[in-house]
Design a protein around this motif. Structure first.
Motif, PDB file in Angstrom:
ATOM      1  N   VAL A  26     -21.716  78.275 -52.439  1.00 33.65           N
ATOM      2  CA  VAL A  26     -21.137  79.291 -53.313  1.00 33.65           C
ATOM      3  C   VAL A  26     -21.539  78.986 -54.749  1.00 33.65           C
ATOM      4  O   VAL A  26     -21.479  77.844 -55.190  1.00 33.65           O
ATOM      5  CB  VAL A  26     -19.596  79.316 -53.200  1.00 33.65           C
ATOM      6  CG1 VAL A  26     -19.010  80.404 -54.090  1.00 33.65           C
ATOM      7  CG2 VAL A  26     -19.171  79.528 -51.750  1.00 33.65           C
ATOM      8  N   ASP A  27     -21.960  80.006 -55.453  1.00 31.01           N
ATOM      9  CA  ASP A  27     -22.391  79.855 -56.838  1.00 31.01           C
ATOM     10  C   ASP A  27     -21.172  79.847 -57.756  1.00 31.01           C
ATOM     11  O   ASP A  27     -20.723  80.885 -58.208  1.00 31.01           O
ATOM     12  CB  ASP A  27     -23.347  80.983 -57.219  1.00 31.01           C
ATOM     13  CG  ASP A  27     -24.014  80.750 -58.558  1.00 31.01           C
ATOM     14  OD1 ASP A  27     -24.046  79.587 -59.014  1.00 31.01           O
ATOM     15  OD2 ASP A  27     -24.505  81.728 -59.140  1.00 31.01           O
ATOM     16  N   ARG A  31     -20.374  73.373 -58.928  1.00 34.03           N
ATOM     17  CA  ARG A  31     -21.640  72.679 -58.672  1.00 34.03           C
ATOM     18  C   ARG A  31     -22.036  71.797 -59.848  1.00 34.03           C
ATOM     19  O   ARG A  31     -22.622  70.739 -59.676  1.00 34.03           O
ATOM     20  CB  ARG A  31     -22.764  73.681 -58.383  1.00 34.03           C
ATOM     21  CG  ARG A  31     -22.646  74.320 -57.030  1.00 34.03           C
ATOM     22  CD  ARG A  31     -23.870  75.096 -56.643  1.00 34.03           C
ATOM     23  NE  ARG A  31     -24.278  76.060 -57.656  1.00 34.03           N
ATOM     24  CZ  ARG A  31     -25.535  76.357 -57.932  1.00 34.03           C
ATOM     25  NH1 ARG A  31     -26.516  75.758 -57.304  1.00 34.03           N
ATOM     26  NH2 ARG A  31     -25.831  77.256 -58.831  1.00 34.03           N
ATOM     27  N   THR A  32     -21.701  72.216 -61.053  1.00 36.43           N
ATOM     28  CA  THR A  32     -22.069  71.433 -62.232  1.00 36.43           C
ATOM     29  C   THR A  32     -21.192  70.198 -62.406  1.00 36.43           C
ATOM     30  O   THR A  32     -21.469  69.365 -63.255  1.00 36.43           O
ATOM     31  CB  THR A  32     -21.997  72.296 -63.507  1.00 36.43           C
ATOM     32  OG1 THR A  32     -20.650  72.737 -63.700  1.00 36.43           O
ATOM     33  CG2 THR A  32     -22.937  73.488 -63.405  1.00 36.43           C
ATOM     34  N   VAL A  37     -27.879  63.514 -59.690  1.00 42.81           N
ATOM     35  CA  VAL A  37     -28.522  63.145 -58.413  1.00 42.81           C
ATOM     36  C   VAL A  37     -28.054  64.080 -57.299  1.00 42.81           C
ATOM     37  O   VAL A  37     -28.867  64.591 -56.524  1.00 42.81           O
ATOM     38  CB  VAL A  37     -28.222  61.671 -58.060  1.00 42.81           C
ATOM     39  CG1 VAL A  37     -28.717  61.340 -56.667  1.00 42.81           C
ATOM     40  CG2 VAL A  37     -28.819  60.739 -59.087  1.00 42.81           C
ATOM     41  N   VAL A  38     -26.748  64.326 -57.234  1.00 48.45           N
ATOM     42  CA  VAL A  38     -26.212  65.214 -56.195  1.00 48.45           C
ATOM     43  C   VAL A  38     -26.728  66.629 -56.397  1.00 48.45           C
ATOM     44  O   VAL A  38     -27.103  67.308 -55.433  1.00 48.45           O
ATOM     45  CB  VAL A  38     -24.668  65.176 -56.191  1.00 48.45           C
ATOM     46  CG1 VAL A  38     -24.097  66.241 -55.269  1.00 48.45           C
ATOM     47  CG2 VAL A  38     -24.168  63.798 -55.780  1.00 48.45           C
ATOM     48  N   ILE A  42     -28.842  68.894 -53.694  1.00 47.35           N
ATOM     49  CA  ILE A  42     -28.445  70.243 -53.274  1.00 47.35           C
ATOM     50  C   ILE A  42     -29.614  71.203 -53.430  1.00 47.35           C
ATOM     51  O   ILE A  42     -29.930  71.972 -52.520  1.00 47.35           O
ATOM     52  CB  ILE A  42     -27.215  70.719 -54.074  1.00 47.35           C
ATOM     53  CG1 ILE A  42     -25.979  69.910 -53.674  1.00 47.35           C
ATOM     54  CG2 ILE A  42     -26.970  72.210 -53.861  1.00 47.35           C
ATOM     55  CD1 ILE A  42     -24.774  70.128 -54.575  1.00 47.35           C
ATOM     56  N   VAL A  43     -30.279  71.154 -54.579  1.00 51.65           N
ATOM     57  CA  VAL A  43     -31.423  72.036 -54.832  1.00 51.65           C
ATOM     58  C   VAL A  43     -32.551  71.745 -53.850  1.00 51.65           C
ATOM     59  O   VAL A  43     -33.161  72.663 -53.294  1.00 51.65           O
ATOM     60  CB  VAL A  43     -31.913  71.920 -56.291  1.00 51.65           C
ATOM     61  CG1 VAL A  43     -33.239  72.621 -56.488  1.00 51.65           C
ATOM     62  CG2 VAL A  43     -30.864  72.473 -57.239  1.00 51.65           C
ATOM     63  N   SER A  44     -32.824  70.464 -53.592  1.00 50.10           N
ATOM     64  CA  SER A  44     -33.911  70.137 -52.660  1.00 50.10           C
ATOM     65  C   SER A  44     -33.561  70.553 -51.231  1.00 50.10           C
ATOM     66  O   SER A  44     -34.443  70.918 -50.463  1.00 50.10           O
ATOM     67  CB  SER A  44     -34.247  68.650 -52.724  1.00 50.10           C
ATOM     68  OG  SER A  44     -33.197  67.866 -52.202  1.00 50.10           O
TER      69      SER A  44
END
Length: 84
Positions: A26-27, A31-32, A37-38, A42-44
């Protein structure tokens, strides 16, 4: 949460008439709150997919909350179409 603990949690929630919603990515601003590193992990892992919006989860909760008491929505997994 380990599988056996999750099962016990769900059983308690069901016995109390509660329902469980498991959202995918969920955007939100949460997330920030993760470390750099986390966030990179998540992006990868997810890439540049279109994430759910908070209103998507609110719609799911609204659906569940408005079911008659005799209708059991035991679990709902809501995630972005592109999330595998």
């Amino acid at each position: 949460m380990r599988s056996d603990r999750r099962h016990r949690f769900r059983a308690r929630q069901h016995a109390q008439g509660r329902r469980v919603v498991e959202p995918g990515s969920v955007d939100t601003e949460l997330r920030t709150h993760n470390s750099e590193v986390v966030q990179q992990l998540i992006v990868s892992g997810l890439g540049d997919i279109e994430r759910l919006q908070s209103r998507d989860i609110a719609d799911a909760i609204g659906y569940i909350a408005t079911r008659p008491r005799h209708v059991a929505v035991n679990e709902m997994l809501v995630r972005p179409t592109e999330q595998v």
